[in-house]
Design an enzyme around this catalytic site. Structure first.
Site, PDB file in Angstrom:
ATOM      1  CE  LYS A 111       9.871  -2.060  -8.947  1.00 23.33           C
ATOM      2  NZ  LYS A 111      10.335  -3.132  -9.846  1.00 23.33           N
ATOM      3  CD  GLU A 153       7.434 -10.625 -11.703  1.00 24.11           C
ATOM      4  OE1 GLU A 153       7.370  -9.878 -10.734  1.00 24.11           O
ATOM      5  OE2 GLU A 153       8.412 -10.656 -12.491  1.00 24.11           O
ATOM      6  CB  CYS A 199      -0.858   0.019   1.255  1.00 23.06           C
ATOM      7  SG  CYS A 199      -1.770  -1.497   1.481  1.00 23.06           S
ATOM      8  CG  ASN A 249       2.498   0.131   3.782  1.00 21.80           C
ATOM      9  OD1 ASN A 249       2.122  -0.963   3.361  1.00 21.80           O
ATOM     10  ND2 ASN A 249       3.733   0.577   3.627  1.00 21.80           N
ATOM     11  N   GLY A 250       0.932  -2.037   5.945  1.00 19.50           N
ATOM     12  CA  GLY A 250       1.534  -3.052   6.816  1.00 19.50           C
ATOM     13  C   GLY A 250       0.479  -4.029   7.289  1.00 19.50           C
ATOM     14  NE  ARG A 293       4.684   2.264  -1.281  1.00 17.20           N
ATOM     15  CZ  ARG A 293       5.809   1.990  -0.639  1.00 17.20           C
ATOM     16  NH1 ARG A 293       6.961   2.303  -1.180  1.00 17.20           N
ATOM     17  NH2 ARG A 293       5.792   1.412   0.528  1.00 17.20           N
ATOM     18  CG  HIS A 333      17.767 -36.680 -13.771  1.00 20.48           C
ATOM     19  ND1 HIS A 333      18.211 -37.984 -13.680  1.00 20.48           N
ATOM     20  CD2 HIS A 333      18.846 -35.947 -14.174  1.00 20.48           C
ATOM     21  CE1 HIS A 333      19.492 -38.029 -13.991  1.00 20.48           C
ATOM     22  NE2 HIS A 333      19.901 -36.810 -14.301  1.00 20.48           N
ATOM     23  CD1 TRP A 383      -0.640  -5.698  -4.048  1.00 21.30           C
ATOM     24  CD2 TRP A 383      -0.136  -6.411  -1.988  1.00 21.30           C
ATOM     25  NE1 TRP A 383      -0.102  -6.960  -4.152  1.00 21.30           N
ATOM     26  CE2 TRP A 383       0.210  -7.415  -2.907  1.00 21.30           C
ATOM     27  CE3 TRP A 383       0.079  -6.649  -0.626  1.00 21.30           C
ATOM     28  CZ2 TRP A 383       0.765  -8.629  -2.513  1.00 21.30           C
ATOM     29  CZ3 TRP A 383       0.636  -7.858  -0.241  1.00 21.30           C
ATOM     30  CH2 TRP A 383       0.978  -8.835  -1.183  1.00 21.30           C
ATOM     31  CD  GLU A 385      14.674 -12.131 -13.110  1.00 23.59           C
ATOM     32  OE1 GLU A 385      14.431 -12.684 -12.032  1.00 23.59           O
ATOM     33  OE2 GLU A 385      14.180 -11.030 -13.440  1.00 23.59           O
ATOM     34  CE  LYS A 402      10.828 -10.123 -14.281  1.00 21.39           C
ATOM     35  NZ  LYS A 402      11.765  -9.914 -13.241  1.00 21.39           N
TER      36      LYS A 402
HETATM   37  C1  F6R Z   1      10.196  -9.660  -9.873  1.00 19.32           C
HETATM   38  C2  F6R Z   1       9.992  -8.729  -8.810  1.00 19.32           C
HETATM   39  C3  F6R Z   1      10.010  -9.213  -7.409  1.00 19.32           C
HETATM   40  C4  F6R Z   1      11.102  -8.462  -6.638  1.00 19.32           C
HETATM   41  C5  F6R Z   1      11.082  -8.878  -5.162  1.00 19.32           C
HETATM   42  C6  F6R Z   1      12.201  -8.208  -4.381  1.00 19.32           C
HETATM   43  O1  F6R Z   1      10.071  -9.067 -11.124  1.00 19.32           O
HETATM   44  O2  F6R Z   1       9.846  -7.561  -9.052  1.00 19.32           O
HETATM   45  O3  F6R Z   1      10.203 -10.582  -7.361  1.00 19.32           O
HETATM   46  O4  F6R Z   1      12.325  -8.757  -7.230  1.00 19.32           O
HETATM   47  O5  F6R Z   1       9.857  -8.542  -4.590  1.00 19.32           O
HETATM   48  O6  F6R Z   1      12.116  -6.834  -4.431  1.00 19.32           O
HETATM   49  P1  F6R Z   1      13.347  -5.931  -3.976  1.00 19.32           P
HETATM   50  O7  F6R Z   1      14.435  -6.156  -4.940  1.00 19.32           O
HETATM   51  O8  F6R Z   1      12.809  -4.529  -4.009  1.00 19.32           O
HETATM   52  O9  F6R Z   1      13.704  -6.368  -2.589  1.00 19.32           O
END
Ligand code: F6R
Length: 586
Positions: A581, A470, A2, A100-101, A27, A486, A74, A463, A467
């Site tokens: 984010k 997401e 949030c 927030n939290g 966020r 395997h 969120w 990775e 992507k």
């Molecule tokens: C993937 C993504 C998340 C962040 C994760 C850590 O695309 O955005 O998996 O990588 O939440 O976030 P940070 O790097 O801000 O600690």
């Protein structure tokens, strides 16, 4: 997560708050609301959807008054509904809060308050804060004591802003970010500098267990025991105001396209810290590296390249897992914490555990004013500018750039990186997205994609899968090429697409064999390689480079593919569903 915001000043609050919320929308973005005070009355509007949608529907900006609070949500407790959107008023309507939290003991508090006659209209944990404040204010009659009493009753991690009907504002920080923007005759309270950077670059980063009361045009900062705290104003980098899409359709696309530049800048402003890090690593007995999501994938790469090119052993740890095995970190070790935001609660928790064991903390972080940076002994800045798209793109390659620089320092000259060459490779891939756009059309309706890589390329496969998940909501999995036989080979049929990360290095011929085995089962193969092969149904060419720097070239086309497939599926690449984010809750 949030975002929360508060405004106290001489201008009409609601439009300023709405603007701030739009900037911080990355966020959290399932619902939004604003409350303002005018003539000793609180007015409130909220609803589900993005800031723009809700504003168009209920005209948030139209609320009168020069003091106000706002929120983008969120969801954690309670579904995405109008009632669960913030702000939440107290039963009397004389106090409103944004939070927030997570309040861990909200159910007990709610039960007690309900017995005393307080009413609840939402399923959120946040609403207890409003009613607790009301109860405590009725008992102690002053805001300072009310806040002290209220925080003594709350358990969890939180920051909140409370607005009282007489126009006072209070904001509290407990393990969630809260920043005060100090303007000319005005104050901003925000989870992120983006909430106010347009108006002022003077900021106060509230410490944990501090709160602020703004009243009569003055501000007072106190700790949870009621002691005054010295005010320290920091100048915020204006660079973080530059969070506009420009000519790009989405932030995600802009951030993918910035990488030929950001890779050159990775760690550039903190070269001393890189030097110091190399020195710490050289003399350390045990080194651990931690992160979440993409940043954890960088940690996996750190393990690979440090052992391969500098003969140094490091152990990667998923931040959210450390609490269940704290003994995996030996006392007096080094913990390298990687985080774009520097606010991920899981990463901060891992750092906290390591600090209790007297470990030195080195952080690789984009936001130098973040909680993580402030907890660290050495801070290396990614220097890639604000990353607004929820999916990490340029922050990932900047993290790799920094890891390369660290390995360079530790390899006694045997490992060197030509950043200019990497930058040129990125530009070359980005120049020609047309083939990738075509592949995006072909994958849009499939349900499973597997990404194979070996050796140092395996973490890139993980990775890449993250992507794809997401941005496209397609099930995707990164698999070490050699593990195919395997088990995962059983999944291969004509409904499946497989991406083979196949640069022409030591992993090349084994990967080609895997590709053939998969093709024989009918799956479609997308080869990412500098060398063409008849086994690929689609070949995405990457420039020839050396083994270590292939890593960066490999991820770029997959970021683009994920982005374009999201467009094909008509999902919003900047705001993938259910995600946020900066994950500031555990
Ligand atoms: C993937 C993504 C998340 C962040 C994760 C850590 O695309 O955005 O998996 O990588 O939440 O976030 P940070 O790097 O801000 O600690």
């Amino acid at each position: 997560m949030c975002s929360i915001i508060g405004y106290y000043g001489k201008e009409t609050a609601a439009p300023i708050i709405v603007k701030g919320l739009k900037r911080m929308e990355y966020r959290g973005y399932d619902s939004v609301g604003v409350a303002t005070e005018s003539n000793n009355q609180i007015g409130l509007k909220k609803g589900i959807g993005k800031v723009e949608e809700v504003n168009a529907k209920v005209h948030l900006e139209g609320l009168p008054g020069k003091i106000g609070i706002g929120h983008t949500r969120w969801a954690t407790h309670g579904k995405v509904t109008d009632a669960n959107a913030h702000p939440h008023p107290s039963t009397s309507g004389k106090i409103a809060i944004v939070h927030n939290g997570i309040i861990d003991n909200f159910q007990e508090l709610k039960n007690d308050l309900e017995k005393e006659g307080y009413q609840f209209k939402s399923d959120t944990d946040s609403e207890v804060i409003a009613n607790l404040l009301q109860r405590n204010l009725e008992n102690v009659k002053n805001i300072k004591e009310t806040i002290i009493k209220t925080v003594s009753e709350l358990k969890g991690h939180y920051s909140f802003v409370a607005m009282f009907e007489n126009g006072q504002l209070a904001a509290v920080r407990f393990h969630e970010p809260l920043i005060i923007g100090v303007g000319k005759n005005e104050f901003f309270l925000s989870s992120d500098v983006l909430g106010f950077i347009e108006y002022t670059d003077d900021a106060i980063y509230l410490d944990n267990r501090n709160f602020v009361i703004i009243d009569d045009d003055k501000m007072q900062i106190l700790d949870f025991e009621g002691n005054s705290v010295k005010i320290e104003i920091t100048k915020v980098s204006k660079e973080f105001a530059d969070a506009y899409k420009g000519d790009y359709a989405h932030f995600t696309l802009k951030e993918i396209y910035e990488q030929n530049e950001t890779i050159l800048r990775s760690g550039e402003k903190t070269l001393d810290a890189i030097e110091k890090t190399a020195d710490y690593i050289k003399h350390a007995k045990n080194i651990f590296v931690t992160g979440s999501g993409t940043s954890y994938n960088s940690a996996l790469i750190a393990k690979q390249i440090l052992s391969k090119y500098a003969k140094i052993k490091v152990e990667p740890i998923i931040s959210s897992e450390l609490q269940f095995s704290p003994d995996s970190i030996e006392p007096n070790s080094i913990l390298i914490a990687i985080s774009q935001s520097g606010e991920s609660a899981d990463v901060l928790e891992a750092v906290n555990i390591a600090k209790q064991k007297n470990c030195k903390i080195i952080s690789i972080v984009n936001l130098l004013t973040s909680s993580l940076a402030r907890e660290s002994d050495v801070v290396i800045g990614m220097n890639c500018g604000p990353e607004i798209g929820v999916a990490a793109t340029k922050s990932f390659t900047s993290q790799l750039g920094i890891l390369y620089r660290i390995v360079e320092k530790l390899s006694n000259g045997s490992f060197t990186v030509d950043f200019k060459e990497i930058s040129n490779s990125i530009s070359k891939i980005l120049e020609n997205p047309y083939k990738i756009q075509q592949i995006a059309k072909d994958i849009k309706d499939i349900s499973d994609i597997y990404v194979l890589g070996r050796g140092i390329h395996y973490p890139v496969a993980i990775e890449a899968a993250l992507k794809l998940k997401e941005l496209t909501y397609i099930h995707a999995e990164g698999i070490p090429g050699g593990e195919l036989k395997h088990g995962p080979l059983a999944l291969m049929d004509s409904n499946v697409f497989v991406i083979i990360i196949n640069p022409n290095d030591a992993t090349y011929s084994d990967m080609l064999t895997s590709a053939r085995e998969i093709k024989a089962r009918g799956a479609k193969i997308i080869g990412i390689s500098d060398q063409e092969s008849d086994v690929y149904d689609y070949w995405i060419e990457i420039p020839k480079t050396n083994e270590s720097t292939y890593l960066i070239s490999e991820i770029i086309p997959i970021q683009l593919l994920s982005y374009y497939a999201a467009l094909e599926k008509e999902t919003d690449p900047d705001y993938p569903r259910n995600l946020a984010k900066s994950v500031t809750v555990k």
